[in-house]
Design an enzyme around this catalytic site. Structure first.
Site, PDB file in Angstrom:
ATOM      1  N   GLU A 139      16.980  -1.216  50.563  1.00  0.00           N
ATOM      2  CA  GLU A 139      16.498  -0.494  49.382  1.00  0.00           C
ATOM      3  C   GLU A 139      15.763   0.667  49.723  1.00  0.00           C
ATOM      4  OE1 GLU A 139      14.285  -1.758  45.349  1.00  0.00           O
ATOM      5  OE2 GLU A 139      13.652  -2.602  47.173  1.00  0.00           O
ATOM      6  N   ARG A 155      12.299  -4.455  59.365  1.00  0.00           N
ATOM      7  CA  ARG A 155      13.353  -4.861  58.607  1.00  0.00           C
ATOM      8  C   ARG A 155      14.236  -6.197  59.338  1.00  0.00           C
ATOM      9  NH1 ARG A 155      17.033   0.503  57.934  1.00  0.00           N
ATOM     10  NH2 ARG A 155      16.017   0.622  59.941  1.00  0.00           N
ATOM     11  N   LYS A 201      22.527  -3.037  65.049  1.00  0.00           N
ATOM     12  CA  LYS A 201      22.303  -3.779  64.020  1.00  0.00           C
ATOM     13  C   LYS A 201      23.619  -4.777  64.195  1.00  0.00           C
ATOM     14  CE  LYS A 201      21.827  -1.749  60.087  1.00  0.00           C
ATOM     15  NZ  LYS A 201      21.668  -0.919  58.819  1.00  0.00           N
ATOM     16  N   ARG A 245      28.602  -2.972  54.237  1.00  0.00           N
ATOM     17  CA  ARG A 245      27.291  -2.090  54.695  1.00  0.00           C
ATOM     18  C   ARG A 245      26.196  -2.877  54.264  1.00  0.00           C
ATOM     19  NH1 ARG A 245      24.338   2.046  56.864  1.00  0.00           N
ATOM     20  NH2 ARG A 245      22.594   2.779  55.631  1.00  0.00           N
ATOM     21  N   GLU A 270      12.261  -2.212  51.253  1.00  0.00           N
ATOM     22  CA  GLU A 270      11.864  -0.875  51.004  1.00  0.00           C
ATOM     23  C   GLU A 270      10.956  -0.405  52.105  1.00  0.00           C
ATOM     24  OE1 GLU A 270      11.819   2.843  49.320  1.00  0.00           O
ATOM     25  OE2 GLU A 270      12.344   1.069  47.898  1.00  0.00           O
ATOM     26  N   THR A 327       8.562   9.794  60.935  1.00  0.00           N
ATOM     27  CA  THR A 327       8.809   8.487  60.374  1.00  0.00           C
ATOM     28  C   THR A 327       8.194   7.426  61.077  1.00  0.00           C
ATOM     29  OG1 THR A 327      10.846   9.482  59.249  1.00  0.00           O
ATOM     30  CG2 THR A 327      10.658   7.098  59.179  1.00  0.00           C
ATOM     31  N   ASP A 373       9.731  -0.745  62.675  1.00  0.00           N
ATOM     32  CA  ASP A 373      10.777  -1.054  61.671  1.00  0.00           C
ATOM     33  C   ASP A 373      10.811  -2.519  61.546  1.00  0.00           C
ATOM     34  OD1 ASP A 373      13.186  -1.913  60.506  1.00  0.00           O
ATOM     35  OD2 ASP A 373      14.399  -0.460  61.585  1.00  0.00           O
TER      36      ASP A 373
END
Length: 330
Positions: free
Chosen positions: A178, A253, A279, A174, A217, A239, A251
């Site tokens: 955070e 990340r 992903k 996974r 985060e 969001t 996003d």
């Protein structure tokens, strides 16, 4: 001490206050976009159709990966350099023992982590001898086999090598970003804490698995900006739109550090625990350094069980933003 609040219709845990529906008035945002409960959000993004209701029982069968999309151009040509600087055994409240690995890297100053289930998964950079170190030094930084005990003198035990042979199947992994609010502050705005717990449950069951815990985060914007985004959500944004209103990507990340950590743990074939097909290519890397053999879905528990899981107005809105009829993007 927080004063107690009475509610004749509900019983709340000690850390939860009864939710009161806010009464909104139109508010002027500095970005010159006005939000109110009766106003349509501007078309910054084009939303896909969402389900009117949550689904019933869901099939959690792993989805074999026969081919993956071409890696995005934004993926780095060269993976970050990572080094596991310390490893420690963590006895958990469920009785399971895990090994927490802390990593440094050459890209940022954050302390990313690997939560390892099972003693057979080893870090190559941690086990590598370092100039001038003693056996005690090695044990202190976690480069030992077996278990530590008072008076132990050697970091290695040849008679324990057979315990650390690789498994004959792809390891369950996974990649988890955070989420202080969801994991520590009992937030019902997202299901991140639930996902982390569910990943741990599945890996405990197999006594095999890794949660790569990335310190990014709020989809990469940090806790400060994430809390601002929460206020925008209370003003009517979803969001994704809240991030855009704050001039952040939807996003931000990145998963290249996770790919490097998996290689350091000698995990080149994995089963990826995610709802997001995109992903897969990100974790596999620009040059397919990792092979994802299966995608294991992570459907919200409230959708797959008659009881249990997070149920709130906020999390339902969050999931509707993320989960579409044919694409689970978590």
């Amino acid at each position: 001490m927080v004063p107690s609040q009475s509610n004749s219709n509900s019983v709340f845990p000690s850390h939860v206050s009864p939710r009161i529906s806010p009464q909104f008035k139109p508010v002027e945002i500095e970005s010159d976009i006005s939000l109110s409960t009766n106003e349509q959000l501007p078309p910054l993004v084009t939303p896909l159709p969402t389900r009117a209701t949550t689904p019933g029982p869901v099939d959690l069968t792993p989805i074999p990966i026969t081919s993956t999309p071409e890696p995005a151009p934004s993926l780095p040509e060269v993976l970050p350099k990572v080094e596991c600087v310390v490893r420690a055994r963590i006895p958990t409240t469920t009785g399971t023992e895990i090994f927490l690995h802390l990593y440094k890297n050459n890209v940022d100053e954050k302390e990313h982590l690997a939560i390892v289930f099972g003693p057979h998964i080893r870090s190559k950079s941690l086990d590598r001898p370092r100039p001038g170190e003693t056996e005690r030094d090695r044990m202190i930084r976690g480069a030992y086999t077996g278990r530590l005990y008072p008076g132990r003198k050697e970091s290695g035990k040849e008679d324990l090598v057979h315990l650390f042979s690789k498994q004959d199947h792809a390891t369950l992994v996974r990649i988890h970003s955070e989420c202080y609010t969801g994991e520590t502050a009992w937030s019902a705005r997202c299901d991140c804490g639930e996902q982390l717990d569910e990943a741990a449950r599945l890996m405990t069951k197999e006594n095999d698995g890794v949660v790569v815990y990335l310190r990014q985060e709020g989809r990469g914007i940090g806790l400060l900006e994430k809390l601002k985004a929460y206020n925008l959500q209370d003003l009517g944004a979803d969001t994704v739109t809240a991030n855009l209103l704050l001039r952040h990507p939807a996003d931000a990340r990145s998963y290249s550090i996770a790919t490097a950590i998996l290689l350091d743990l000698d995990l080149t074939e994995i089963r990826l625990l995610t709802n997001n097909p995109d992903k897969i290519a990100a974790v596999e890397g620009k040059h397919k350094e990792i092979k994802v053999t299966d995608r294991v879905p992570m459907v919200p528990l409230a959708w797959s069980r008659e009881s249990g899981g997070i149920r709130s107005q906020e999390v339902e809105g969050y999931l509707k933003t993320k989960i579409e009829p044919n694409l689970l993007i978590n």
